[in-house]
Design a protein around this motif. Structure first.
Motif, PDB file in Angstrom:
ATOM      1  N   LYS A  94      -8.413  -8.643  11.515  1.00 32.69           N
ATOM      2  CA  LYS A  94      -8.930  -7.322  12.472  1.00 32.69           C
ATOM      3  C   LYS A  94      -8.251  -5.850  11.299  1.00 32.69           C
ATOM      4  O   LYS A  94      -7.257  -5.452  11.749  1.00 32.69           O
ATOM      5  CB  LYS A  94      -8.068  -7.111  13.905  1.00 32.69           C
ATOM      6  CG  LYS A  94      -8.841  -8.945  14.223  1.00 32.69           C
ATOM      7  CD  LYS A  94      -8.363  -8.862  16.177  1.00 32.69           C
ATOM      8  CE  LYS A  94      -8.929  -9.992  16.803  1.00 32.69           C
ATOM      9  NZ  LYS A  94      -8.498  -9.610  18.129  1.00 32.69           N
ATOM     10  N   GLY A  95      -9.083  -5.109  11.617  1.00 33.00           N
ATOM     11  CA  GLY A  95      -8.960  -3.011  11.842  1.00 33.00           C
ATOM     12  C   GLY A  95      -9.170  -3.335  10.385  1.00 33.00           C
ATOM     13  O   GLY A  95      -8.399  -2.166   9.816  1.00 33.00           O
ATOM     14  N   GLY A  96      -9.454  -4.014   9.573  1.00 27.88           N
ATOM     15  CA  GLY A  96      -9.768  -4.410   8.009  1.00 27.88           C
ATOM     16  C   GLY A  96      -8.191  -4.111   6.977  1.00 27.88           C
ATOM     17  O   GLY A  96      -7.357  -3.761   7.505  1.00 27.88           O
ATOM     18  N   SER A  97      -8.188  -4.773   5.856  1.00 27.94           N
ATOM     19  CA  SER A  97      -7.125  -4.157   5.078  1.00 27.94           C
ATOM     20  C   SER A  97      -7.095  -3.562   4.445  1.00 27.94           C
ATOM     21  O   SER A  97      -8.318  -2.734   3.777  1.00 27.94           O
ATOM     22  CB  SER A  97      -7.161  -5.762   3.978  1.00 27.94           C
ATOM     23  OG  SER A  97      -7.141  -7.007   4.789  1.00 27.94           O
ATOM     24  N   PRO A  98      -6.461  -3.331   3.902  1.00 27.62           N
ATOM     25  CA  PRO A  98      -6.150  -1.794   3.077  1.00 27.62           C
ATOM     26  C   PRO A  98      -6.489  -1.824   1.762  1.00 27.62           C
ATOM     27  O   PRO A  98      -5.495  -1.311   0.514  1.00 27.62           O
ATOM     28  CB  PRO A  98      -4.814  -1.928   2.907  1.00 27.62           C
ATOM     29  CG  PRO A  98      -3.615  -2.096   3.385  1.00 27.62           C
ATOM     30  CD  PRO A  98      -5.411  -3.032   4.127  1.00 27.62           C
ATOM     31  N   LEU A  99      -7.591  -1.907   0.974  1.00 28.89           N
ATOM     32  CA  LEU A  99      -7.951  -2.728  -0.129  1.00 28.89           C
ATOM     33  C   LEU A  99      -8.057  -1.078  -1.235  1.00 28.89           C
ATOM     34  O   LEU A  99      -6.795  -1.250  -2.211  1.00 28.89           O
ATOM     35  CB  LEU A  99      -9.174  -3.187  -0.410  1.00 28.89           C
ATOM     36  CG  LEU A  99      -9.618  -4.422   0.235  1.00 28.89           C
ATOM     37  CD1 LEU A  99     -10.376  -5.194   1.068  1.00 28.89           C
ATOM     38  CD2 LEU A  99      -8.321  -5.715  -0.431  1.00 28.89           C
ATOM     39  N   ARG A 100      -9.133   0.007  -0.656  1.00 27.35           N
ATOM     40  CA  ARG A 100      -8.858   0.822  -1.667  1.00 27.35           C
ATOM     41  C   ARG A 100      -7.362   1.287  -1.709  1.00 27.35           C
ATOM     42  O   ARG A 100      -7.611   1.589  -3.017  1.00 27.35           O
ATOM     43  CB  ARG A 100      -9.271   1.829  -1.056  1.00 27.35           C
ATOM     44  CG  ARG A 100     -10.266   3.163  -1.477  1.00 27.35           C
ATOM     45  CD  ARG A 100     -10.459   3.921  -1.378  1.00 27.35           C
ATOM     46  NE  ARG A 100     -11.923   3.801  -0.945  1.00 27.35           N
ATOM     47  CZ  ARG A 100     -13.035   4.000  -1.891  1.00 27.35           C
ATOM     48  NH1 ARG A 100     -12.556   4.379  -2.635  1.00 27.35           N
ATOM     49  NH2 ARG A 100     -14.516   3.471  -1.639  1.00 27.35           N
ATOM     50  N   GLU A 101      -6.540   1.029  -0.890  1.00 29.83           N
ATOM     51  CA  GLU A 101      -5.218   1.989  -1.675  1.00 29.83           C
ATOM     52  C   GLU A 101      -4.504   1.408  -2.008  1.00 29.83           C
ATOM     53  O   GLU A 101      -3.876   1.730  -3.162  1.00 29.83           O
ATOM     54  CB  GLU A 101      -4.343   1.923   0.104  1.00 29.83           C
ATOM     55  CG  GLU A 101      -5.054   3.081   0.735  1.00 29.83           C
ATOM     56  CD  GLU A 101      -5.750   2.251   1.996  1.00 29.83           C
ATOM     57  OE1 GLU A 101      -6.234   2.843   3.334  1.00 29.83           O
ATOM     58  OE2 GLU A 101      -6.681   1.462   1.708  1.00 29.83           O
ATOM     59  N   VAL A 102      -4.825  -0.087  -2.756  1.00 30.34           N
ATOM     60  CA  VAL A 102      -3.946  -0.693  -3.585  1.00 30.34           C
ATOM     61  C   VAL A 102      -4.958  -0.969  -5.039  1.00 30.34           C
ATOM     62  O   VAL A 102      -4.275  -0.972  -6.327  1.00 30.34           O
ATOM     63  CB  VAL A 102      -3.865  -2.071  -3.062  1.00 30.34           C
ATOM     64  CG1 VAL A 102      -2.507  -2.078  -2.065  1.00 30.34           C
ATOM     65  CG2 VAL A 102      -4.771  -2.707  -2.794  1.00 30.34           C
ATOM     66  N   ILE A 103      -6.222  -1.171  -5.329  1.00 29.21           N
ATOM     67  CA  ILE A 103      -7.637  -0.967  -5.681  1.00 29.21           C
ATOM     68  C   ILE A 103      -6.656   0.010  -6.512  1.00 29.21           C
ATOM     69  O   ILE A 103      -6.823   0.426  -8.064  1.00 29.21           O
ATOM     70  CB  ILE A 103      -8.272  -1.240  -5.094  1.00 29.21           C
ATOM     71  CG1 ILE A 103      -8.863  -2.534  -4.625  1.00 29.21           C
ATOM     72  CG2 ILE A 103      -9.549  -1.139  -7.099  1.00 29.21           C
ATOM     73  CD1 ILE A 103      -9.368  -3.320  -4.084  1.00 29.21           C
TER      74      ILE A 103
ATOM     75  N   PRO B  24       0.788  -0.951  -0.290  1.00 25.63           N
ATOM     76  CA  PRO B  24       0.081   0.294   0.317  1.00 25.63           C
ATOM     77  C   PRO B  24       1.137   1.332  -0.012  1.00 25.63           C
ATOM     78  O   PRO B  24       0.268   2.462  -0.976  1.00 25.63           O
ATOM     79  CB  PRO B  24      -0.463  -0.710   0.762  1.00 25.63           C
ATOM     80  CG  PRO B  24      -0.883  -1.909   1.681  1.00 25.63           C
ATOM     81  CD  PRO B  24       0.332  -2.254   0.774  1.00 25.63           C
ATOM     82  N   GLU B  25       2.317   1.127   0.633  1.00 22.83           N
ATOM     83  CA  GLU B  25       2.722   2.642   0.843  1.00 22.83           C
ATOM     84  C   GLU B  25       3.989   2.647  -0.401  1.00 22.83           C
ATOM     85  O   GLU B  25       3.934   3.816  -0.667  1.00 22.83           O
ATOM     86  CB  GLU B  25       3.731   1.947   2.290  1.00 22.83           C
ATOM     87  CG  GLU B  25       4.908   1.231   1.845  1.00 22.83           C
ATOM     88  CD  GLU B  25       4.210   0.233   2.565  1.00 22.83           C
ATOM     89  OE1 GLU B  25       4.890  -0.936   2.088  1.00 22.83           O
ATOM     90  OE2 GLU B  25       2.545   0.041   2.421  1.00 22.83           O
ATOM     91  N   ALA B  26       3.235   1.923  -1.357  1.00 18.13           N
ATOM     92  CA  ALA B  26       4.593   2.037  -2.444  1.00 18.13           C
ATOM     93  C   ALA B  26       3.326   1.731  -4.079  1.00 18.13           C
ATOM     94  O   ALA B  26       4.156   1.205  -5.241  1.00 18.13           O
ATOM     95  CB  ALA B  26       5.603   1.495  -2.125  1.00 18.13           C
TER      96      ALA B  26
ATOM     97  N   ALA C  59       0.141  -6.625   0.495  1.00 19.13           N
ATOM     98  CA  ALA C  59       0.440  -7.395   0.438  1.00 19.13           C
ATOM     99  C   ALA C  59       0.507  -8.254   2.027  1.00 19.13           C
ATOM    100  O   ALA C  59       0.702  -8.880   1.723  1.00 19.13           O
ATOM    101  CB  ALA C  59       2.197  -6.731   0.693  1.00 19.13           C
ATOM    102  N   LYS C  60      -0.021  -7.884   2.704  1.00 24.18           N
ATOM    103  CA  LYS C  60      -0.225  -8.494   3.817  1.00 24.18           C
ATOM    104  C   LYS C  60      -1.674  -8.257   4.270  1.00 24.18           C
ATOM    105  O   LYS C  60      -2.353  -6.393   4.488  1.00 24.18           O
ATOM    106  CB  LYS C  60       0.267  -8.068   5.252  1.00 24.18           C
ATOM    107  CG  LYS C  60      -0.151  -8.581   6.213  1.00 24.18           C
ATOM    108  CD  LYS C  60       1.286  -8.738   7.467  1.00 24.18           C
ATOM    109  CE  LYS C  60       0.507  -9.059   8.681  1.00 24.18           C
ATOM    110  NZ  LYS C  60       0.559 -10.650   8.328  1.00 24.18           N
ATOM    111  N   GLU C  61      -2.944  -8.850   4.362  1.00 23.69           N
ATOM    112  CA  GLU C  61      -4.078  -8.800   4.713  1.00 23.69           C
ATOM    113  C   GLU C  61      -4.377  -8.528   6.099  1.00 23.69           C
ATOM    114  O   GLU C  61      -4.155  -9.317   6.821  1.00 23.69           O
ATOM    115  CB  GLU C  61      -5.360  -9.497   4.413  1.00 23.69           C
ATOM    116  CG  GLU C  61      -4.802  -9.904   2.707  1.00 23.69           C
ATOM    117  CD  GLU C  61      -5.872 -11.230   1.757  1.00 23.69           C
ATOM    118  OE1 GLU C  61      -7.474 -10.905   2.248  1.00 23.69           O
ATOM    119  OE2 GLU C  61      -5.557 -11.674   1.210  1.00 23.69           O
TER     120      GLU C  61
END
Length: 382
Positions: free
Chosen positions: A92-101, A58-60, A87-89
């Motif tokens: 708890k807390g929700g996966s950063p899906l929007r950040e990669v999609i 997500p950060e890259a 890269a890592k789902e």
């Protein structure tokens, strides 16, 4: 197995009439360009498109996708769909899906009109807990394994009906968009719940992702029941196992790295290969409605194409099972994949598949006695 497919392996895989080949790319891994080139060459040899699963940091994400797009412009793989995951789902807390999609869609929107799917590369529960933004995806996807909490044969068979439940639940979440199940494996490929590094496998032991039942008749019958449940519940596509090696549909020519724990035959196919080939011969046909009356003992699938009907019925137990198939009429070509035929079927799959079966006559149905873990194929011939 990791090594490039041989000519024999390609020929045998083409017999399965596959719809696609999945390739996994971890964009932070410097080896991912080589993996893409190998997957592209093998998909071309198999004459199928690629389903490419992307693991994006997500950060890259913007930088990684820009680099990937340059690589795609160079290699030009034929892609039917992208499966986009962080890269890592996170359980708890929700996966950063929007950040990669979002960066994935920006860089892939005009590439071969391939679909973009997301959801989870793990269990359905991850999809339910972290639904991707439906306005950014064309489809939802999740993986299936029958072994999370229990590992005996009976428990694995019990998961067959829940696979259909999971697909129907995913379709309800998808809001009318397709649901892709990718992949289906006997063992968990990675532990998405882990909070620490997984210790290395001790010498002489099987990795936790490997089940010695991959080469069994039991796995062949389970595969037939899995495909029936996914098809009848409306899954738009399913990806099963790997191509070669101890998580695949056939063994490599070199054989298993731990042969005393994984007793495969070098260069041979596994029994589940024949189930996939039998179903693949009806590609473009339909799965007929129906289910076994004793679901934990017998399972299978019924197919129809161009007026022909094929039924696969599997004994899922270690006991003899008497089975009655209702509705069959006329001449039936019966072929058995059981303990007596398994070695030839594995060593010489072409010979086994070309051999004529036994002709049976059915009036209103057919009765069979299935040996332990046997899989019967019945074809209507008039």
């Amino acid at each position: 197995g990791g090594a490039p497919l041989t000519a024999t392996e390609i020929s045998r895989l083409r017999t399965l009439n596959l719809g696609h080949l999945r390739a996994d790319l971890v964009l932070a891994d410097p080896a991912h360009p080589a993996r893409l080139r190998q997957a592209t060459a093998e998909a071309q040899a198999l004459d199928v498109p690629l389903e490419i699963a992307l693991r994006i940091s997500p950060e890259a994400a913007v930088a990684q996708m820009a680099v990937l797009r340059l690589l795609l412009n160079e290699v030009r793989p034929n892609v039917c769909r992208w499966l986009v995951f962080p890269a890592k789902e996170m359980f708890k807390g929700g996966s950063p899906l929007r950040e990669v999609i979002e960066p994935a869609r920006t860089h892939l929107a005009d590439y071969d009109e391939a679909e973009l799917a997301s959801g989870t590369d793990a269990d359905f529960i991850f999809l339910a807990r972290s639904l991707p933004p439906l306005d950014l995806v064309d489809a939802l996807t999740f993986a299936i394994t029958p072994q999370v909490h229990a590992f005996d044969n009976a428990s694995i068979v019990e998961t067959l009906t829940t696979q259909g439940v999971a697909v129907r639940s995913a379709r309800a979440l998808a809001g009318g968009k397709p649901v892709y199940v990718s992949p289906v494996t006997l063992k968990m490929r990675h532990n998405p719940y882990a909070t620490a590094a997984i210790p290395p496998t001790p010498p002489g032991e099987l990795p936790p992702q490997v089940d010695p039942r991959q080469i069994s008749l039991f796995a062949a019958g389970w595969t037939a029941g899995s495909i029936r449940n996914l098809a009848q519940s409306g899954a738009a596509s399913a990806t099963y196992f790997e191509t070669t090696g101890w998580r695949g549909v056939m063994e490599t020519a070199q054989g298993a790295p731990v042969p005393d724990r994984f007793r495969s035959i070098p260069g041979a196919v596994f029994p589940l290969y024949h189930v996939l080939a039998d179903i693949g011969e009806f590609a473009g046909g339909e799965v007929l409605a129906g289910q076994p009356s004793v679901a934990l003992a017998v399972d299978g699938i019924a197919l129809r194409k161009d007026g022909r009907v094929r039924i696969l019925v599997a004994n899922m137990t270690a006991e003899l099972q008497s089975v009655t198939l209702l509705g069959l009429r006329g001449r039936i070509d019966l072929r058995l994949l059981d303990a007596s035929a398994a070695e030839e079927a594995m060593r010489s799959p072409e010979t086994f598949r070309n051999r004529l079966g036994t002709m049976r006559q059915a009036a209103t149905g057919l009765e069979l006695d299935l040996a332990p873990f046997a899989v019967a194929r019945l074809d209507s011939v008039g």
